[in-house]
Design an enzyme around this catalytic site. Structure first.
Site, short mmCIF file in Angstrom:
data_model
loop_
_atom_site.label_atom_id
_atom_site.label_comp_id
_atom_site.label_asym_id
_atom_site.label_seq_id
_atom_site.Cartn_x
_atom_site.Cartn_y
_atom_site.Cartn_z
N ASN A 10 40.09 54.49 40.52
CA ASN A 10 39.82 53.56 41.61
C ASN A 10 39.68 54.39 42.88
O ASN A 10 40.68 54.86 43.43
CB ASN A 10 40.99 52.57 41.71
CG ASN A 10 40.80 51.56 42.82
OD1 ASN A 10 39.82 51.62 43.56
ND2 ASN A 10 41.74 50.64 42.94
N ARG A 89 36.77 51.22 38.78
CA ARG A 89 36.74 49.96 39.53
C ARG A 89 35.64 50.06 40.60
O ARG A 89 35.60 51.03 41.37
CB ARG A 89 38.08 49.74 40.23
CG ARG A 89 38.04 48.53 41.10
CD ARG A 89 39.14 48.54 42.12
NE ARG A 89 39.02 47.39 42.99
CZ ARG A 89 39.30 47.41 44.27
NH1 ARG A 89 39.73 48.51 44.85
NH2 ARG A 89 39.17 46.33 45.00
N HIS A 178 38.56 40.39 43.77
CA HIS A 178 39.70 40.26 42.84
C HIS A 178 39.26 39.73 41.47
O HIS A 178 40.08 39.21 40.71
CB HIS A 178 40.79 39.31 43.39
CG HIS A 178 41.48 39.81 44.62
ND1 HIS A 178 41.78 38.98 45.68
CD2 HIS A 178 41.93 41.03 44.96
CE1 HIS A 178 42.39 39.68 46.63
NE2 HIS A 178 42.49 40.94 46.21
N ARG A 239 44.50 40.33 57.46
CA ARG A 239 43.24 39.61 57.71
C ARG A 239 43.52 38.16 58.08
O ARG A 239 44.42 37.53 57.52
CB ARG A 239 42.35 39.64 56.47
CG ARG A 239 41.87 41.01 56.08
CD ARG A 239 40.85 40.93 54.95
NE ARG A 239 40.66 42.23 54.34
CZ ARG A 239 40.92 42.49 53.04
NH1 ARG A 239 41.34 41.54 52.24
NH2 ARG A 239 40.74 43.71 52.57
N CYS A 282 55.12 40.89 53.30
CA CYS A 282 55.71 39.56 53.14
C CYS A 282 57.25 39.61 53.06
O CYS A 282 57.93 38.72 53.57
CB CYS A 282 55.11 38.90 51.90
SG CYS A 282 55.58 37.19 51.71
N GLU A 384 45.14 44.72 36.62
CA GLU A 384 43.72 45.03 36.72
C GLU A 384 43.36 46.31 35.96
O GLU A 384 42.30 46.39 35.35
CB GLU A 384 43.32 45.18 38.20
CG GLU A 384 43.31 43.83 38.92
CD GLU A 384 43.38 43.95 40.42
OE1 GLU A 384 44.49 44.14 40.95
OE2 GLU A 384 42.33 43.84 41.08
P1 AMP Z 1 50.09 43.72 46.34
O1 AMP Z 1 49.01 43.94 47.37
O2 AMP Z 1 49.66 42.86 45.19
O3 AMP Z 1 50.76 45.00 45.90
O4 AMP Z 1 51.24 42.87 47.08
C1 AMP Z 1 51.90 43.37 48.23
C2 AMP Z 1 52.66 42.23 48.89
O5 AMP Z 1 53.62 41.69 47.98
C3 AMP Z 1 53.41 42.66 50.13
O6 AMP Z 1 53.20 41.71 51.18
C4 AMP Z 1 54.86 42.60 49.67
O7 AMP Z 1 55.74 42.33 50.72
C5 AMP Z 1 54.81 41.45 48.70
N1 AMP Z 1 56.02 41.42 47.86
C6 AMP Z 1 56.39 42.29 46.90
N2 AMP Z 1 57.63 41.95 46.42
C7 AMP Z 1 58.03 40.85 47.10
C8 AMP Z 1 59.20 40.01 47.09
N3 AMP Z 1 60.21 40.26 46.27
N4 AMP Z 1 59.25 38.96 47.93
C9 AMP Z 1 58.23 38.71 48.79
N5 AMP Z 1 57.11 39.44 48.85
C10 AMP Z 1 57.00 40.50 48.02
#
Ligand code: AMP
Length: 398
Positions: A10, A89, A178, A239, A282, A384
């Site tokens: 990727n 990818r 996605h 975003r 998050c 993925e």
């Molecule tokens: P990704 O881009 O799929 O890797 O997701 C990243 C996002 O998932 C970030 O905003 C992280 O804060 C959120 N995230 C991962 N673990 C948790 C959790 N236990 N509670 C809330 N958000 C999470």
């Protein structure tokens, strides 16, 4: 273990992520992340058997240097001779590709043609492809497009209400993103629920730092929230998602901002980060909201409301709702976001099973609604890389 392993690549403009996977078990035997490519202090980090180590790439700080270092690392672990094919990818295949495909000169030219639709990503993918072709000379390469799954959207879903010469001349339409995750998660959801995907009307929420949602019926995409670019749709880490397009002229006139500045603000400084003034992550937002931070609370409220509203519209696009699916870092791990979203969905007949919702995290799949709900909500972890490995093995005849 399969005889032949798959290398999944990727490539971004300044990064390269790689993984050597066993296509049968899904086990990742070796992974790597090259960073700061095209800068003098480029480096690559390898992870093998849980141990990490870093290799300097300053003598060749580009995609070729990273793939060469990866080849050396694979040799050191005796993996190089076991690789059967390479899967890549690709962010945009435009309208040219509705499926993954084995790479030849025509496909390379096709990816190049799609550069205007992914000006940062497709050129980097081509660099990675050329490096893989020159270093792993005898191996087949397969490309897997983020946009391919969405090519089944009906015209009324992908068409913007603008003069249609813009579509015909410039390809201005909704493409989505996605797609590889949606395809994997749609299959896994059907498997998990013990149903044929042809009999399921699904709304899938891919909630990570980038977030989107898709309506899937009869195993096919009917609509999705990301558009010409990944900026449209849900509130994301940085975003804005949907916004009145007049924001451009408004800010140009009132805040003296340029198109480039506004685009940068909407892509990189908005979303959870812009709303909270704190972070795009998050977890941080949830922690700070719990301590009473108003911006963090606002970020959660806007994120969840937009998502719930979109779930309603995607249920219409799917022709009804049998399964609401949560995936991605937030979708798989945040019981708070899921709980808040389900709080809006009583009108669609969904009720949260709170204990089940708490239990579905850390890679666990699970149903999170009560038995008397009119549709199920489920958490299904995405993968993925494994989807790319599956396509690569199939198209390479492994
Ligand atoms: P990704 O881009 O799929 O890797 O997701 C990243 C996002 O998932 C970030 O905003 C992280 O804060 C959120 N995230 C991962 N673990 C948790 C959790 N236990 N509670 C809330 N958000 C999470």
């Amino acid at each position: 273990m399969t005889q032949k392993l798959i290398l999944v690549l990727n490539c971004g403009s300044s990064s390269l992520k790689g993984a050597v996977l066993d296509n049968d078990s899904g086990d990742v035997l070796l992974s790597c992340l090259a960073e700061k490519l095209n800068l003098p202090d480029a480096f690559i980090t390898f992870k093998f058997n849980g141990e990490k180590h870093k290799v300097d790439l300053s003598s060749q700080p580009n995609h070729t240097g990273a793939v060469e270092a990866l080849m050396e690392e694979m040799k050191a672990h005796g993996l190089d001779s076991k690789i059967g094919a390479i899967g890549h990818r690709i962010v945009s295949g435009g309208e040219l590709y509705s499926e993954s495909i084995l790479v030849d000169d025509e496909v390379m030219a096709g990816i190049e043609k799609c550069i205007p639709l992914a000006p940062l990503h497709n050129p980097a993918h081509l660099l990675g492809l050329r490096a893989a072709q020159s270093i792993f000379k005898d191996l087949p390469n397969v490309v897997v497009f983020d946009t391919a799954f969405h090519q089944t959207m009906p015209k009324h879903a992908y068409t913007y209400a603008v003069p249609q010469e813009l579509y015909h001349k410039y390809g201005l339409r909704r493409y989505g993103a996605h797609g590889t995750s949606y395809r994997f998660v749609a299959d896994e959801t059907a498997r998990f629920l013990g149903k044929d995907k042809k009999d399921l009307r699904m709304v899938i929420c891919h909630l990570g730092n980038g977030a989107s949602i898709a309506a899937v019926a009869d195993g096919k995409c009917r609509d999705t929230s990301m558009g010409l670019t990944p900026l449209e749709g849900l509130v994301m880490g940085t975003r804005s998602g949907d916004i009145d397009p007049s924001v451009f002229s408004f800010l140009a006139e009132n805040a003296n901002m340029t198109i480039a500045q506004i685009t940068d603000m909407l892509n990189k400084k908005s979303g959870l980060l812009g709303l909270s003034g704190l972070s795009n992550d998050c977890r941080t937002i949830e922690e700070e909201a719990a301590k009473g931070h108003e911006g963090a609370q606002l970020a959660l409220d806007v994120f969840v409301y937009r998502l719930a509203k979109y779930i309603g519209s995607m249920a219409v696009a799917a022709g009804g709702l049998d399964a609401l699916v949560f995936t991605g870092g937030i979708g798989e791990n945040s019981e708070l976001i899921r709980s808040k979203v389900l709080g809006y969905l009583g009108c669609l007949g969904l009720t949260e099973d709170h204990e089940a919702n708490l239990a579905a995290r850390f890679g666990n799949a699970g149903v999170i609604t009560t038995a008397d709900s009119k549709a199920v909500a489920v958490v299904i972890p995405t993968n993925e890389e494994l989807m790319i490995a599956h396509d690569t093995a199939r198209l390479s005849g492994l």
